[in-house]
Design a protein around this motif. Sequence first.
Motif, PDB file in Angstrom:
ATOM      1  N   VAL A  16       0.828  -1.195   0.000  1.00  0.00           N
ATOM      2  CA  VAL A  16       0.000   0.000   0.000  1.00  0.00           C
ATOM      3  C   VAL A  16       0.865   1.249   0.000  1.00  0.00           C
ATOM      4  N   GLU A  17       1.958   1.235   0.750  1.00  0.00           N
ATOM      5  CA  GLU A  17       2.795   2.419   0.858  1.00  0.00           C
ATOM      6  C   GLU A  17       3.525   2.728  -0.437  1.00  0.00           C
ATOM      7  N   GLU A  18       3.659   1.740  -1.318  1.00  0.00           N
ATOM      8  CA  GLU A  18       4.185   2.029  -2.649  1.00  0.00           C
ATOM      9  C   GLU A  18       3.234   2.941  -3.413  1.00  0.00           C
ATOM     10  N   PHE A  75      -5.946   5.380   7.764  1.00  0.00           N
ATOM     11  CA  PHE A  75      -5.445   4.489   6.720  1.00  0.00           C
ATOM     12  C   PHE A  75      -6.474   4.353   5.603  1.00  0.00           C
ATOM     13  N   LEU A  76      -7.748   4.168   5.958  1.00  0.00           N
ATOM     14  CA  LEU A  76      -8.790   4.091   4.942  1.00  0.00           C
ATOM     15  C   LEU A  76      -8.951   5.427   4.227  1.00  0.00           C
ATOM     16  N   GLN A  77      -8.788   6.522   4.977  1.00  0.00           N
ATOM     17  CA  GLN A  77      -8.833   7.835   4.345  1.00  0.00           C
ATOM     18  C   GLN A  77      -7.760   7.961   3.274  1.00  0.00           C
ATOM     19  N   ALA A  78      -6.554   7.502   3.598  1.00  0.00           N
ATOM     20  CA  ALA A  78      -5.458   7.583   2.628  1.00  0.00           C
ATOM     21  C   ALA A  78      -5.757   6.737   1.398  1.00  0.00           C
ATOM     22  N   LEU A  79      -6.398   5.588   1.597  1.00  0.00           N
ATOM     23  CA  LEU A  79      -6.726   4.725   0.459  1.00  0.00           C
ATOM     24  C   LEU A  79      -7.761   5.369  -0.456  1.00  0.00           C
ATOM     25  N   VAL A  80      -8.827   5.923   0.125  1.00  0.00           N
ATOM     26  CA  VAL A  80      -9.862   6.514  -0.723  1.00  0.00           C
ATOM     27  C   VAL A  80      -9.354   7.789  -1.392  1.00  0.00           C
ATOM     28  N   GLU A  81      -8.488   8.532  -0.689  1.00  0.00           N
ATOM     29  CA  GLU A  81      -7.908   9.730  -1.294  1.00  0.00           C
ATOM     30  C   GLU A  81      -7.012   9.347  -2.475  1.00  0.00           C
ATOM     31  N   LEU A 105      -7.872   0.157  -5.722  1.00  0.00           N
ATOM     32  CA  LEU A 105      -9.176  -0.389  -5.356  1.00  0.00           C
ATOM     33  C   LEU A 105      -9.038  -1.823  -4.853  1.00  0.00           C
ATOM     34  N   ARG A 106      -8.130  -2.559  -5.461  1.00  0.00           N
ATOM     35  CA  ARG A 106      -7.911  -3.948  -5.051  1.00  0.00           C
ATOM     36  C   ARG A 106      -7.351  -4.035  -3.638  1.00  0.00           C
ATOM     37  N   LEU A 107      -6.544  -3.079  -3.233  1.00  0.00           N
ATOM     38  CA  LEU A 107      -5.951  -3.100  -1.895  1.00  0.00           C
ATOM     39  C   LEU A 107      -6.916  -2.602  -0.816  1.00  0.00           C
ATOM     40  N   PHE A 108      -8.012  -1.969  -1.226  1.00  0.00           N
ATOM     41  CA  PHE A 108      -8.988  -1.501  -0.245  1.00  0.00           C
ATOM     42  C   PHE A 108      -9.720  -2.680   0.397  1.00  0.00           C
ATOM     43  N   GLY A 109      -9.993  -3.725  -0.382  1.00  0.00           N
ATOM     44  CA  GLY A 109     -10.759  -4.865   0.112  1.00  0.00           C
ATOM     45  C   GLY A 109     -10.130  -5.573   1.303  1.00  0.00           C
ATOM     46  N   PRO A 110      -8.867  -6.007   1.225  1.00  0.00           N
ATOM     47  CA  PRO A 110      -8.251  -6.680   2.380  1.00  0.00           C
ATOM     48  C   PRO A 110      -8.217  -5.813   3.629  1.00  0.00           C
ATOM     49  N   ALA A 111      -7.980  -4.502   3.465  1.00  0.00           N
ATOM     50  CA  ALA A 111      -7.966  -3.616   4.634  1.00  0.00           C
ATOM     51  C   ALA A 111      -9.334  -3.586   5.294  1.00  0.00           C
ATOM     52  N   LEU A 112     -10.382  -3.464   4.498  1.00  0.00           N
ATOM     53  CA  LEU A 112     -11.734  -3.429   5.044  1.00  0.00           C
ATOM     54  C   LEU A 112     -12.079  -4.738   5.742  1.00  0.00           C
ATOM     55  N   GLU A 113     -11.714  -5.865   5.142  1.00  0.00           N
ATOM     56  CA  GLU A 113     -12.010  -7.163   5.751  1.00  0.00           C
ATOM     57  C   GLU A 113     -11.248  -7.342   7.060  1.00  0.00           C
ATOM     58  N   HIS A 114     -10.006  -6.857   7.098  1.00  0.00           N
ATOM     59  CA  HIS A 114      -9.222  -6.968   8.332  1.00  0.00           C
ATOM     60  C   HIS A 114      -9.839  -6.130   9.438  1.00  0.00           C
ATOM     61  N   PHE A 115     -10.219  -4.905   9.117  1.00  0.00           N
ATOM     62  CA  PHE A 115     -10.838  -4.043  10.125  1.00  0.00           C
ATOM     63  C   PHE A 115     -12.200  -4.592  10.547  1.00  0.00           C
ATOM     64  N   LYS A 116     -12.891  -5.259   9.634  1.00  0.00           N
ATOM     65  CA  LYS A 116     -14.165  -5.875   9.989  1.00  0.00           C
ATOM     66  C   LYS A 116     -13.949  -6.995  11.000  1.00  0.00           C
ATOM     67  N   SER A 117     -12.917  -7.796  10.808  1.00  0.00           N
ATOM     68  CA  SER A 117     -12.618  -8.872  11.760  1.00  0.00           C
ATOM     69  C   SER A 117     -12.271  -8.315  13.138  1.00  0.00           C
TER      70      SER A 117
END
Length: 342
Positions: free
Chosen positions: A114-116, A129-135, A230-242
């Motif tokens: 993600v940091e790349e 972190f999610l803010q940075a992804l959507v931005e 967009l592909r990297l947003f999914g794993p982050a959301l699933e992790h935070f959901k867990s």
Amino acid sequence: MENPLSTDTLRGRTGESRIAHWILLDANRWLLAGLLSATAFALLVGLGAIALPLREMMVNGSPVDTAFQALIAATLTGVTLVVSINQLVLSQELGRLGDQQAWMNEAMEYRRSVEELFGTVGPPDPSQFLQALVETSSERAEALQEAVADNADETLRRRTDRLVENVCRNSKEIYSQLETSRFGEFGVLRSGLNYNYSWKIYAVRRLRHEHEDSLEDEELETFDELIDVLRLFGPALEHFKSLYFQWELVHLTRSILYAGLPGVVVATATVLYLEPDSVPGTFLGVDNMVWVVSASTTITLVPFFLLAAYVLRIATISKRTGSLGPFILRQAERTDAIDWEK
């Protein structure tokens, strides 16, 4: 049918009413349990006032004792069961050193990926972190729009403008929602669920495929860069959901204990001390015995109302987020062709 590109929010994708959405997800769980308790109390008082000669029944038999003995057993069993389930879930956090190291390595590898995209070290806070992804997704979408601005394919330019408008608008909304959200509260997860990344991945890939012949290499690369974020947003959301589910189970266990102990005490006191002549008279035209028994029953049932309120939200989230990646499970979100023109 509503254009799927406009159904970004979770409520928009399900099409349910505002009240149903509030009850299932947005309402404070203690408030919802309180509303259920108030409804139960009103129903019990109403039945007692209209149909049940409660005091006479207590003189001729022991319906109150029988009912409260069952409630005591059910409350103790329910509290024990909830605590046991909570301990079972939390026990999954316990593991060998090697397991913990493997988990840490996987998490660090994801953050490096993600940091790349960020070009810097990503923020540690989940909401930031999610803010940075959507931005970043908004910035990549604007870069895509600029890349195809001079393309000779007018249809491609028009469709890209519509897609970019959707991504940027949704990203701005989610960014604002995350500003006031703290992890551990439902607000962070709700904001993430309102970002329909699965549909966006599909829409970008579909647009790229349908106009691939008219795209240059640089333009194709901008499509891929948007898909990557967009592909990297999914794993982050699933992790935070867990993680949220674990926090929610802890809150549930603590709430059940807070409500269960007074419930058991009240139910036990009702069985031991309440007699047919304990509370003579009436209030608002209703026998005082009905008021007392209804109140005691409601207090004893509060742990079950809390359990229902918490499980309702957990089950709803699990059902509506049952996929990871570009798969779209809801029929309302699927269509054979994207209507780009609406």
